[in-house]
Design an enzyme around this catalytic site. Structure first.
Site, PDB file in Angstrom:
ATOM      1  N   THR A 167       0.833  -1.207   0.000  1.00 17.84           N
ATOM      2  CA  THR A 167       0.000   0.000   0.000  1.00 17.84           C
ATOM      3  C   THR A 167       0.866   1.256   0.000  1.00 17.84           C
ATOM      4  O   THR A 167       0.665   2.175  -0.793  1.00 17.84           O
ATOM      5  CB  THR A 167      -0.930  -0.003   1.229  1.00 17.84           C
ATOM      6  OG1 THR A 167      -1.707  -1.204   1.214  1.00 17.84           O
ATOM      7  CG2 THR A 167      -1.853   1.192   1.208  1.00 17.84           C
TER       8      THR A 167
ATOM      9  N   ARG B  65      -2.559   5.249   7.424  1.00 16.50           N
ATOM     10  CA  ARG B  65      -2.819   3.895   7.940  1.00 16.50           C
ATOM     11  C   ARG B  65      -2.603   3.938   9.444  1.00 16.50           C
ATOM     12  O   ARG B  65      -1.599   4.486   9.916  1.00 16.50           O
ATOM     13  CB  ARG B  65      -1.894   2.858   7.317  1.00 16.50           C
ATOM     14  CG  ARG B  65      -2.025   1.507   8.051  1.00 16.50           C
ATOM     15  CD  ARG B  65      -1.391   0.362   7.350  1.00 16.50           C
ATOM     16  NE  ARG B  65      -2.107   0.023   6.133  1.00 16.50           N
ATOM     17  CZ  ARG B  65      -1.851  -1.051   5.411  1.00 16.50           C
ATOM     18  NH1 ARG B  65      -0.915  -1.888   5.780  1.00 16.50           N
ATOM     19  NH2 ARG B  65      -2.538  -1.279   4.316  1.00 16.50           N
TER      20      ARG B  65
END
Lengths: 313, 163
Positions: A54, A103
């Protein structure tokens, strides 16, 4: 598509999803055309949890759009170690950047962070909650391989803590899909997700403990890792672990056109012998993270400039 | 039939068990067994010398069994009434001055309650040190954290924030 932030796939309509996927396809076909599109723009990467795919795909996407990234680095080397709150961190970094990617191990972190800032915020995973950009690349891969309507999809593994699963399930309700969830009883979908799917989205979903009963009907099998660390004892894990691994023998009962996906990293859920078959789409899936995130960043950054996401090449 | 019937007719004995108050609030038609949770919501534990009368599992026409809480010298805020509605959706609030009920209304469930419940999910961002006020969407049969989306249907009273 006009959103200030992307927190959950629940906020995405079918039109929003198609806009991103269509733009990703355009970019995928001609990346040179957007090479300088966001020159001078900066994306802030705030990863409070480890990430490889990611984080690197966001970084690659931004750089391939001509922009750059600033990276908070590891939690250990940041002011978080000194006790700084997430609210303060995002308020500081928004002053440096044009958009933020977050995140965080806590559920709801992206929702809370978005309440403190004005630049677009992309949720790159909040605990066991949501991971909407993963979902967009998953949908892109599914569309490329099997189409998004008249689709029967099996989603297997850790459905309880798997944020990619929750986000994908919500997004698929925008399409004519039949969703089958396969997991041990202890790792079934959280009741919040089932509530949303049944009560708010009115989706037709079915839950199973065995893959065998649904495998032949599937167009797509989305596999996630059974997380050993979630089980109260090793024996409980061993009871179910083997049942949720697939190999060539497992797939003998599957349709020849079955697409096998996995958000990665995998451990032993998919035998390496599947990698070279036409079923395997998980590396393609990972690669799709770049054009999809390029499309998403392009749309959000263009919206932020008042360009409405229209291409200007 | 109005539940006022309880107080003026065949259940007069029960009324006598819960004496009239001079000024304050009577919370009536609380579901049987919830009176102590009502006190918890109001932050009343007796340590401040509050004058409180409670009737528990009193016969009621409307609820079969109900609880009654009478709090002397205190009129409830709207926030308190909002949270009360989560555990006592049929409650009536009677404001009393000089032994007379001067205002009487049913509780109404709000769409959202803020800053009064804490999320039971230890993985929720609101459970840390962030400068965030808890917010719960009120569902038909429970509440839902606006941040981590956890749904709570039982024991909502146990989520009441204590300062």
């Amino acid at each position: 598509m006009r959103h200030d932030h992307l927190i959950t796939s629940k906020q995405l309509s079918r039109g929003d999803i198609e806009t991103v996927l269509d733009r990703a396809a355009e970019i995928d076909a001609d990346r040179a055309a957007v090479a300088d599109r966001h020159a001078g723009k900066l994306l802030g990467l705030l990863f409070f949890e480890p990430s490889t795919r990611t984080k690197m795909s966001f970084e690659t996407a931004m750089k391939r759009l001509g922009g750059d990234v600033v990276d908070m680095g590891s939690v250990e080397s940041s002011s978080v170690k000194k006790g700084e709150t997430l609210a303060d961190t995002v308020r500081v970094i928004e002053g440096y950047t044009d958009a933020l990617v977050l995140r965080h191990p806590k559920q709801g972190a992206a929702t809370m962070a978005s309440e403190f800032i004005d630049v677009p915020l992309l949720n790159a995973g909040d605990g066991a909650g949501h991971h909407p950009t993963q979902t967009l690349l998953d949908l892109y891969t599914i569309r490329e391989n099997a189409g998004l309507d008249d689709l029967t999809i099996g989603i297997m593994g850790d459905l309880k803590y798997g944020r990619t699963v929750h986000s994908l399930a919500y997004a698929l309700t925008n399409f004519d899909t039949s969703q089958h969830f396969i997991s041990p009883e202890s790792l079934q979908l959280p009741r919040e997700v089932v509530y949303d799917l049944h009560q708010q989205q009115d989706a037709q979903i079915r839950e199973h403990e065995s893959l065998e009963e649904v495998l032949p009907s599937l167009d797509v099998l989305y596999v996630t890792r059974i997380q050993r660390e979630r089980f109260p004892d090793e024996q409980e894990y061993q009871k179910v672990a083997g049942e949720y691994q697939i190999d060539s023998e497992t797939l003998e009962a599957a349709d020849d056109d079955l697409t096998v996906m996995h958000p990665l990293p995998r451990v032993d859920e998919i035998a390496p012998e599947i990698d070279e078959t036409d079923h395997a789409a998980y590396f393609e899936q990972a690669h799709n993270g770049v054009p999809v995130r390029m499309a998403l960043l392009d749309l959000l950054l263009s919206d932020a400039e008042g360009q409405g996401g229209e291409t200007d090449e | 039939m109005s539940d006022d019937h309880d107080h003026h007719d065949g259940n007069a004995d029960h009324e006598l068990r819960v004496s009239k108050i001079q000024d304050g609030t009577v919370i009536d038609h609380v579901h049987g067994g919830q009176a102590l949770n009502v006190l918890a919501i109001l932050g009343i534990d007796g340590s401040e010398g509050e004058e409180v009368s409670i009737g528990m599992n009193v016969p009621s026409d409307r609820l079969a069994r109900k609880d009654i809480v009478k709090v002397e010298g205190r009129e409830l805020s709207q926030d308190e009434v909002d949270v009360l509605s989560l555990i006592a959706p049929d409650a009536t609030i009677n404001i009393v001055r000089e032994y007379e009920v001067i205002e009487k209304h049913r509780v109404e469930r709000p769409d959202v309650v803020e800053g009064v419940l804490s999320c039971p999910n230890r993985g929720c961002i609101t459970t840390g040190d962030e400068p965030v006020t808890s917010r719960f969407e009120v569902l038909e049969d429970g509440v839902r954290c606006a941040y981590c989306e956890t749904i709570v249907r039982d024991e909502i009273a146990s989520l009441i924030e204590t300062n």
